[in-house]
Design an enzyme around this catalytic site. Structure first.
Site, PDB file in Angstrom:
ATOM      1  N   ASP A  51      39.962 -25.966  39.269  1.00 46.56           N
ATOM      2  CA  ASP A  51      39.048 -26.451  38.245  1.00 46.56           C
ATOM      3  C   ASP A  51      39.409 -27.860  37.782  1.00 46.56           C
ATOM      4  O   ASP A  51      40.506 -28.364  38.042  1.00 46.56           O
ATOM      5  CB  ASP A  51      39.066 -25.517  37.037  1.00 46.56           C
ATOM      6  CG  ASP A  51      38.196 -24.291  37.225  1.00 46.56           C
ATOM      7  OD1 ASP A  51      37.411 -24.271  38.188  1.00 46.56           O
ATOM      8  OD2 ASP A  51      38.296 -23.360  36.403  1.00 46.56           O
ATOM      9  N   LYS A  95      33.833 -27.410  36.766  1.00 43.50           N
ATOM     10  CA  LYS A  95      32.618 -27.489  35.963  1.00 43.50           C
ATOM     11  C   LYS A  95      32.932 -28.316  34.725  1.00 43.50           C
ATOM     12  O   LYS A  95      33.862 -28.015  33.998  1.00 43.50           O
ATOM     13  CB  LYS A  95      32.153 -26.092  35.538  1.00 43.50           C
ATOM     14  CG  LYS A  95      31.591 -25.236  36.662  1.00 43.50           C
ATOM     15  CD  LYS A  95      31.231 -23.855  36.144  1.00 43.50           C
ATOM     16  CE  LYS A  95      30.525 -23.019  37.192  1.00 43.50           C
ATOM     17  NZ  LYS A  95      29.165 -23.498  37.447  1.00 43.50           N
ATOM     18  N   MET A 151      36.086 -25.638  24.148  1.00 45.16           N
ATOM     19  CA  MET A 151      34.931 -26.344  24.718  1.00 45.16           C
ATOM     20  C   MET A 151      33.926 -26.742  23.638  1.00 45.16           C
ATOM     21  O   MET A 151      32.722 -26.689  23.831  1.00 45.16           O
ATOM     22  CB  MET A 151      34.257 -25.490  25.799  1.00 45.16           C
ATOM     23  CG  MET A 151      35.180 -25.218  26.983  1.00 45.16           C
ATOM     24  SD  MET A 151      34.544 -23.985  28.148  1.00 45.16           S
ATOM     25  CE  MET A 151      34.826 -22.453  27.257  1.00 45.16           C
TER      26      MET A 151
END
Length: 275
Positions: A63, A85, A200
């Site tokens: 990632d 992502k 996030m």
């Protein structure tokens, strides 16, 4: 042959575990997928199982939040596949990533799916595990240190303190579209948890702060934004909930970042570790 790293050609770190520890490690047979937590960034926070898995892996799907230093633990000749992502950027669909894990395992490879933090803490690891089960692909989870604990500790912020809180809540603030989730009950979260840790949430931090204020959290409640937690680039921005609504106290903060709201933040100046 040394692994060709995605952003350079740094030599690998050989992983040589003492025989007693190596003998205690679970087997990593061909055709198996390990979902591995890479921790918040500090190489020293990697688990022994994670290091063992990387030393056996023939292909690593990693990632965006994985520290490249961690990749150097892979054995020579390992293949690296970036499947990160990032909000607002083109990225592979989750179904595509899972399909590639399955395909690599069906080729008889030892496959590591390397994720920042812990695979099962807002990391889509459970979704990938469901896909592996459906395909009949054997897998194992090697848990990692999640940023909401290890990353905040590196910033001098404990998620619990006996004199401050008896509960802590971990939140991911956005939904699949990247917008602030409407499924969260901000009033219940505000009333029920003295400490809130938001993953996030960097792009949405002002909106999150406004929701918490509207739900009854006090304007002078301490809060913090921790950028690049546990890495040499770490920066800690301590402010108040009221100021955060206006973006106050966060000049220079950048993603990736973790947010924390609650009186434990006031301990940061005292508990900030030497770096």
């Amino acid at each position: 042959m040394s692994p060709v790293l995605p952003h350079g050609t740094l030599p690998p770190y050989p992983v040589v575990l003492p025989s007693a520890i190596a003998g205690a490690m679970p087997p990593f047979p061909a055709g198996c997928v390990w979902l591995v937590g890479a921790g918040p960034g500090d190489l020293g926070l990697l688990t022994l199982q994670a290091a063992w898995a990387l030393a056996q892996a023939e292909v690593v799907f990693f990632d965006a939040l994985v520290n490249e230093e961690v990749l150097r633990l892979a054995k020579g000749g390992c293949e690296f596949v970036f499947v990160g992502k990032r909000a607002g950027c083109p990225s592979p669909k989750q179904s595509e990533i899972t399909a590639r894990l399955i395909a690599a395992a069906q080729e008889g490879k030892r496959v590591v799916r390397l994720k920042g933090g812990d695979p099962y803490v807002f990391g889509r690891g459970a979704e990938e595990a469901q896909g592996l089960v459906a395909a009949g692909t054997p897998f194992r989870v090697a848990s990692g240190v999640t940023a909401g604990i290890g990353g905040l500790a590196a910033a001098g912020i404990p998620v619990t303190h006996r004199d401050v809180n008896q509960a802590v809540t971990f939140i991911t603030a956005h939904d699949a579209s990247g917008k602030l989730s409407e499924r969260l009950d901000w009033a219940a979260l505000s009333a029920g948890s003295p400490v809130l840790v938001v993953y996030m949430g960097f792009r949405l931090m002002r909106e999150i702060a406004a929701r918490l204020l509207a739900a009854g959290r006090p304007e002078d409640e301490p809060c913090a934004v921790v950028s690049h937690a546990s890495t040499p680039r770490q920066k800690v921005f301590v402010t108040t909930l009221g100021a955060l609504v206006e973006g106050g106290g966060t000049d220079g903060a950048e993603s990736p970042a973790i947010l924390v709201f609650g009186r434990v933040v006031a301990l940061a100046p005292v508990l900030s570790p030497a770096r």
